[in-house]
Structures are given as structure tokens and as C-alpha cells.
Design a protein around this motif. Structure first.
Motif, PDB file in Angstrom:
ATOM      1  N   ARG A 205       4.050   1.173  -3.423  1.00  0.00           N
ATOM      2  CA  ARG A 205       3.306   2.430  -3.507  1.00  0.00           C
ATOM      3  C   ARG A 205       1.924   2.107  -4.042  1.00  0.00           C
ATOM      4  N   SER A 206       0.944   2.844  -3.553  1.00  0.00           N
ATOM      5  CA  SER A 206      -0.411   2.668  -4.058  1.00  0.00           C
ATOM      6  C   SER A 206      -1.147   3.999  -3.916  1.00  0.00           C
ATOM      7  N   PRO A 207      -2.207   4.172  -4.710  1.00  0.00           N
ATOM      8  CA  PRO A 207      -2.993   5.407  -4.576  1.00  0.00           C
ATOM      9  C   PRO A 207      -3.595   5.484  -3.170  1.00  0.00           C
ATOM     10  N   ALA A 208      -3.573   6.676  -2.598  1.00  0.00           N
ATOM     11  CA  ALA A 208      -4.186   6.873  -1.276  1.00  0.00           C
ATOM     12  C   ALA A 208      -5.696   6.752  -1.421  1.00  0.00           C
ATOM     13  N   PRO A 209      -6.360   6.076  -0.496  1.00  0.00           N
ATOM     14  CA  PRO A 209      -7.802   5.862  -0.630  1.00  0.00           C
ATOM     15  C   PRO A 209      -8.611   7.167  -0.612  1.00  0.00           C
ATOM     16  N   HIS A 210      -8.121   8.178   0.081  1.00  0.00           N
ATOM     17  CA  HIS A 210      -8.846   9.438   0.208  1.00  0.00           C
ATOM     18  C   HIS A 210      -8.559  10.415  -0.935  1.00  0.00           C
ATOM     19  N   ASP A 211      -7.489  10.157  -1.705  1.00  0.00           N
ATOM     20  CA  ASP A 211      -7.098  11.062  -2.795  1.00  0.00           C
ATOM     21  C   ASP A 211      -6.298  10.259  -3.808  1.00  0.00           C
ATOM     22  N   GLY A 212      -6.914   9.944  -4.930  1.00  0.00           N
ATOM     23  CA  GLY A 212      -6.281   9.115  -5.945  1.00  0.00           C
ATOM     24  C   GLY A 212      -5.003   9.708  -6.518  1.00  0.00           C
ATOM     25  N   ARG A 213      -4.801  11.030  -6.342  1.00  0.00           N
ATOM     26  CA  ARG A 213      -3.580  11.666  -6.841  1.00  0.00           C
ATOM     27  C   ARG A 213      -2.418  11.468  -5.877  1.00  0.00           C
ATOM     28  N   ALA A 214      -2.721  11.250  -4.604  1.00  0.00           N
ATOM     29  CA  ALA A 214      -1.677  11.071  -3.595  1.00  0.00           C
ATOM     30  C   ALA A 214      -1.227   9.610  -3.572  1.00  0.00           C
ATOM     31  N   ILE A 215       0.020   9.409  -3.185  1.00  0.00           N
ATOM     32  CA  ILE A 215       0.596   8.061  -3.108  1.00  0.00           C
ATOM     33  C   ILE A 215       0.877   7.727  -1.657  1.00  0.00           C
ATOM     34  N   GLN A 216       0.492   6.538  -1.265  1.00  0.00           N
ATOM     35  CA  GLN A 216       0.865   6.065   0.067  1.00  0.00           C
ATOM     36  C   GLN A 216       1.858   4.917  -0.082  1.00  0.00           C
ATOM     37  N   VAL A 217       2.638   4.716   0.968  1.00  0.00           N
ATOM     38  CA  VAL A 217       3.693   3.705   0.958  1.00  0.00           C
ATOM     39  C   VAL A 217       3.402   2.706   2.071  1.00  0.00           C
ATOM     40  N   SER A 218       3.563   1.425   1.769  1.00  0.00           N
ATOM     41  CA  SER A 218       3.334   0.390   2.775  1.00  0.00           C
ATOM     42  C   SER A 218       4.366  -0.727   2.603  1.00  0.00           C
ATOM     43  N   LEU A 219       4.511  -1.518   3.636  1.00  0.00           N
ATOM     44  CA  LEU A 219       5.423  -2.659   3.582  1.00  0.00           C
ATOM     45  C   LEU A 219       4.826  -3.787   2.759  1.00  0.00           C
ATOM     46  N   THR A 220       5.672  -4.474   2.035  1.00  0.00           N
ATOM     47  CA  THR A 220       5.282  -5.728   1.383  1.00  0.00           C
ATOM     48  C   THR A 220       5.467  -6.837   2.416  1.00  0.00           C
ATOM     49  N   GLU A 221       5.098  -8.044   2.052  1.00  0.00           N
ATOM     50  CA  GLU A 221       5.330  -9.166   2.972  1.00  0.00           C
ATOM     51  C   GLU A 221       6.827  -9.326   3.232  1.00  0.00           C
ATOM     52  N   GLY A 222       7.663  -9.114   2.197  1.00  0.00           N
ATOM     53  CA  GLY A 222       9.111  -9.184   2.381  1.00  0.00           C
ATOM     54  C   GLY A 222       9.611  -8.128   3.358  1.00  0.00           C
ATOM     55  N   GLY A 223       9.044  -6.919   3.277  1.00  0.00           N
ATOM     56  CA  GLY A 223       9.402  -5.856   4.215  1.00  0.00           C
ATOM     57  C   GLY A 223       8.978  -6.184   5.624  1.00  0.00           C
ATOM     58  N   ARG A 224       7.789  -6.765   5.758  1.00  0.00           N
ATOM     59  CA  ARG A 224       7.308  -7.167   7.100  1.00  0.00           C
ATOM     60  C   ARG A 224       8.213  -8.256   7.694  1.00  0.00           C
ATOM     61  N   GLU A 225       8.589  -9.204   6.864  1.00  0.00           N
ATOM     62  CA  GLU A 225       9.465 -10.283   7.336  1.00  0.00           C
ATOM     63  C   GLU A 225      10.800  -9.709   7.810  1.00  0.00           C
ATOM     64  N   LEU A 226      11.373  -8.805   7.046  1.00  0.00           N
ATOM     65  CA  LEU A 226      12.641  -8.185   7.437  1.00  0.00           C
ATOM     66  C   LEU A 226      12.478  -7.434   8.754  1.00  0.00           C
ATOM     67  N   MET A 227      11.365  -6.734   8.942  1.00  0.00           N
ATOM     68  CA  MET A 227      11.133  -6.033  10.211  1.00  0.00           C
ATOM     69  C   MET A 227      10.975  -7.021  11.358  1.00  0.00           C
ATOM     70  N   ARG A 228      10.330  -8.150  11.098  1.00  0.00           N
ATOM     71  CA  ARG A 228      10.193  -9.174  12.154  1.00  0.00           C
ATOM     72  C   ARG A 228      11.556  -9.703  12.572  1.00  0.00           C
ATOM     73  N   GLU A 229      12.525  -9.709  11.650  1.00  0.00           N
ATOM     74  CA  GLU A 229      13.885 -10.133  11.989  1.00  0.00           C
ATOM     75  C   GLU A 229      14.635  -9.038  12.737  1.00  0.00           C
TER      76      GLU A 229
END
Length: 148
Positions: free
Chosen positions: A86-110
Motif C-alpha cells: 500500500r502507498s499514498p495515492a499520488p493525486h491524494d495523499g489521504r487515499a491509498i493505492q495498492v500495487s504488486l511487489t516483486e514477489g507478487g509479480r513473480e507469482l503472477m508470472r507463474e
């Protein structure tokens, strides 16, 4: 491979039963891939959504059809496994955005090739033209890429 006239000769389940049963078959295939990687179906869906975007929690919840508390729990569990961040959304510091980590990307590649193989196997009874028509029709029904 059957042509359209051969399909017409088969029992037509009707649109409601046919789509419901197709959804069950696809869900079963996705659930099996998820289980092989220690994931639930909803966790696999989460990672699939995040593979090419980093939406906010609200948009992600809408896309996955979850309420706020279920979404928070899902992201909490995936974050503890090191699959998302989770990280602050670039357009609104109060909002949270969710993204894959490298581990998540690797699992998706599998998982992605396994999902693709299962769906291609499922549709192997169709001709190339039928498969293309099904892809176009399904794309229309789901409304193309959902905005999240």
C-alpha cells in the motif's frame, strides 16, 4: 472441431444456464490454479487485477465486488505474504493505492501461463473463428477493461 451447425444440433442450455455453468467451469479452473500456488480464488483475482495497475482501495473493492472490511482484510493478508504493498495515492495523499511487489509479480508470472493453458484447453473444442467470436462477445459483456 464442431462447426456452428454441429453446435446447433447439441442441447442449447439457454443463455442463463449456459453462462452460469460456464462461469462455474472457469471459476473451478481458476480456483485450481490458485490452490496450486497457495492462494484463494479471490487472492488470485486480486493479483490479476493488480498486474497492470495500482488502483485505490475503493476502486479495487468495487472491481472485486467486496465491501470495505473484506477488501481491507484481503489486502492485509496479501501484504503479510509480501505480494502487495500500500502507498499514498499520488493525486491524494489521504487515499491509498495498492500495487504488486516483486514477489507478487513473480507469482503472477507463474500463474498466468497456467491460467492461459487451462482456458485454451477449455476452448479447444471450438474452431478458431468460434474462439474469436467468443472472445469478442465476452469482451462486450464485461464492458472491456473496467475502470478502477
Amino acid at each position: 472441431m464442431p462447426d456452428d451447425s454441429a453446435l446447433a444440433a447439441q442441447d442449447d442450455l439457454g443463455i442463463v444456464d449456459a453462462l452460469a455453468q460456464l462461469a462455474f467451469v472457469v471459476q473451478r479452473e481458476l480456483s485450481e490454479v490458485a490452490a496450486e500456488h497457495g492462494l484463494s480464488l479471490i487472492q488470485l483475482r486480486l493479483l490479476g487485477v493488480l498486474r497492470d495497475r495500482a488502483p485505490g482501495m475503493q476502486g479495487l473493492a468495487r472491481h472485486l465486488g467486496l465491501d470495505k472490511s473484506s477488501m481491507t482484510g484481503l489486502v492485509d493478508r496479501a501484504e503479510r505474504r509480501g505480494l502487495v504493498r500500500r502507498s499514498p495515492a499520488p493525486h491524494d495523499g489521504r487515499a491509498i493505492q495498492v500495487s504488486l511487489t516483486e514477489g507478487g509479480r513473480e507469482l503472477m508470472r507463474e500463474c498466468e501461463p497456467e491460467v492461459a493453458h487451462r482456458i485454451h484447453t477449455l476452448t479447444a473444442v471450438l474452431t478458431d473463428a468460434q474462439r474469436a467470436r467468443l472472445s469478442r462477445t465476452a469482451s462486450i459483456l464485461v464492458g472491456g477493461p473496467a475502470e478502477i
